[in-house]
Design an enzyme around this catalytic site. Sequence first.
Site, PDB file in Angstrom:
ATOM      1  N   HIS A   1      -8.508  17.640  18.906  1.00 48.36           N
ATOM      2  CA  HIS A   1      -9.737  18.091  18.228  1.00 48.36           C
ATOM      3  C   HIS A   1     -10.814  18.405  19.269  1.00 48.36           C
ATOM      4  O   HIS A   1     -11.458  19.447  19.234  1.00 48.36           O
ATOM      5  CB  HIS A   1     -10.204  16.998  17.266  1.00 48.36           C
TER       6      HIS A   1
ATOM      7  N   GLU B   1     -19.789   7.749  18.133  1.00 44.79           N
ATOM      8  CA  GLU B   1     -19.455   7.237  16.814  1.00 44.79           C
ATOM      9  C   GLU B   1     -18.068   6.596  16.760  1.00 44.79           C
ATOM     10  O   GLU B   1     -17.903   5.499  16.232  1.00 44.79           O
ATOM     11  CB  GLU B   1     -19.527   8.366  15.787  1.00 44.79           C
ATOM     12  N   ASP B   2     -17.093   7.279  17.307  1.00 49.35           N
ATOM     13  CA  ASP B   2     -15.714   6.803  17.129  1.00 49.35           C
ATOM     14  C   ASP B   2     -15.272   5.777  18.165  1.00 49.35           C
ATOM     15  O   ASP B   2     -14.327   5.026  17.923  1.00 49.35           O
ATOM     16  CB  ASP B   2     -14.736   7.995  17.158  1.00 49.35           C
TER      17      ASP B   2
ATOM     18  N   ASP C   1     -17.600  21.927  15.940  1.00 38.03           N
ATOM     19  CA  ASP C   1     -16.938  20.746  15.386  1.00 38.03           C
ATOM     20  C   ASP C   1     -16.523  21.034  13.940  1.00 38.03           C
ATOM     21  O   ASP C   1     -15.385  20.825  13.535  1.00 38.03           O
ATOM     22  CB  ASP C   1     -17.930  19.570  15.447  1.00 38.03           C
TER      23      ASP C   1
ATOM     24  N   ASP D   1     -12.963  50.909  -0.845  1.00 37.35           N
ATOM     25  CA  ASP D   1     -12.966  52.330  -0.568  1.00 37.35           C
ATOM     26  C   ASP D   1     -13.890  52.649   0.589  1.00 37.35           C
ATOM     27  O   ASP D   1     -13.833  53.704   1.179  1.00 37.35           O
ATOM     28  CB  ASP D   1     -13.398  53.123  -1.808  1.00 37.35           C
TER      29      ASP D   1
HETATM   30 MN    MN Z   1     -15.644  16.000  15.647  1.00 40.08          MN
END
Ligand code: MN
Length: 735
Positions: free
Chosen positions: A54, A82-83, A147, A267
């Site tokens: 990611h 955060e993670d 992200d 068109d």
């Molecule tokens: Mn992320």
Amino acid sequence: MNKKFAVTKEIFFKEVSSYISDKKALSLIEKAYFYVEDKHKTQKRNSGEPYINHLLNVAYEACLLKSNPKTIASALLHDVIEDCKVEKEEFVKEFDLEIYNIVEAVTKIGKLKNDFKDEREYQAANHRKIFLAMAKDIRVIIVKLLDRLHNMRTLEFMPVEKQKRIADETLNVYAPIAHRLGLATIKNELEDLSFFYLDLDKYKEIAKLVEIKKNERDSQVKVMIDDISKLLTEKSIKFRIFGRSKHLYSIHKKMTTKHKRFDEILDLHAIRIITETKLNCYEILGYIHAFYKPIPGRLKDYIAMPKMNMYQSLHTTIVADSGRIFEIQIRTEEMDSMAEKGIAAHWSYKEGKKYNQKSEQESIKKELAWLTVFDEENLENENATSFMDYVSNDVFKANIYALTPKGRVIDLPAGSIPIDFAYRIHTEIGHQTVGSKVNGVLVPLNTVLKTGDVVELLIDKKSKPSEDWLKICKTNNAKNRIKSYLTKKDLELKQSYAKNGENIIKEELRKRDLDVDEFLKVDKLEELSKNLQLSGVTELLYRVAIKDINIITVIDKLTKVKKADLDLEQLSINLAKAQNKRKKVVSKSGIIVPGIDTLKINLSSCCSPIYGDLVIGYITKGLGVKVHRKNCPKIKETKERLIDVYWDEYIEPNTKFEANIKITSIDRNFLVTDLITVVSQHKGVLLNISSILNREKLTVLTKMTIVIESISHLENLIANLKKVNSVIEIERVFK
Ligand code: MN
């Protein structure tokens, strides 16, 4: 929709090194990579892939935008707070406070808890947060958008309910922001991905229709591309040309908001032409309009008037011989890059150039003027929903929607006034408007309307539109209708002047011993008025009467009509005369100094005389004769060293002169395009053009330098430039 985006470490670093070679920058990116590879090593994405994928994808996209090394590091690090629960102290020690601040802001945007009563309120709060972050540092929103882009690309691994919520938020919050920043490629992909998850049936239906039509469309576009290529190659203009396809969501949106059928939208074949310079763009537009039929009202000059997100391009819609309709965009490489990458193109990384966040942010704000509305500190305390209203009214909607007392919605461009509103309803209503009430209150006619205003018009059947309205109206619709009314009134006036014009011509013909009956015939006058691109004989005579057209020009042209009738014998006599005269030409300047023919003669550059101007010579010390216009300010003071000079009647063919003119006009879209078109229609060569907007008076001052053949050529050109919509005054200037 199952795009596979497998950005590996190798692909990522290859992309990095494609535009970054600075050692320090590279080692920062490497360091960030190994740092997050280690920190996230036990984590997996919902898809089962390692989490680092990611981060690589997000950072890779940042590279494609040619982002700054610190932005790329931030993209890699964006989830680490955060993670992985990395503390500020450690982060700043490993990297620096600047990167920490970016990552922290990105984290905060994502962390907004959805405890709002309804989705709109939540989205409003989120929007506001993003804008506040953006006003501080644009890199935050770039990382956040990238992200979100990768999360949308991998949304299939999320539970269905979450898919819908995220897609909805993407469509309503992130895509509009990408649009405002001009990140078109990203915006389009975000919209299509959201569309896929929000309305799969509709998505598939449109995708299928597009596929079915594809072959037919491609071949038609190819034919057109070949035709245009041939045309432009003949004119030796550098260009590249290609067809482009609309993204699915934009087709869907047009079908629903503009109530068009699928075939009506598809068109419209779309072609883009990329060329070298701004002038080339207008040149190409001119050729295309000369060879194909443009659809009125579809020409958009976003070069002279860039969109709010800095987008620049010319747009036009034409009908090909086959009857097919093509939408054509013309722009330079630079404009194209801006159109695809928006703000990112503006601040792309340049090796060796010292990066300054503050000045970058300042320059971004200068370009994106609307961003400054988020500057005010007090916005931080305002209620999120009312802030959202503010944003959507002032920033996201270029259009306003006002209402009639009966509730009919009239949509108008921002800045419109009750007169625009009135003309939108009906031409006669517009003509007869004398006042207006907005939301029940009597207001002046130049009051700017807002969305939701209920507009009641006060009508007087005997009233007439005023010329002043042209200056205060916003819409071209109202302006055109007012103009055509005034033109009709004008005609009545002009007819009364025409008689005078006729007398002036008669008098001049008599002066030259020419037969009045022979030259002053209606068919001759008609031919001349056509020749001068005037609307008719009345217009011609009127202009002669008000001295808008030089009488000498008129007589010359009227008598030239006769030339074709001359018999061969007389023609050869004339030619012999011409040959004799030619010998007297002493210089290419086209000037004769009686009695002297060895002098060096130069046209003065201070007042640039044109063939046919009243001129006088000034004898310079050892430099021969400088020829000035008689009214040149430089020569007016001078009494001595002046000598009479004349234009040689038989000037060298193709002798060209430069003229400078100043055009005052009311500000409007496509003005410059129209002016340039007239110049090229009259075979003038444009050397230079510049425009300045007077914000107080809402007028534009345009200066042009044009290469022309003679004074009558110039006068004819000026007469036609005066006819351009919204032009007020044209003046020939000395320099
Ligand atoms: Mn992320």
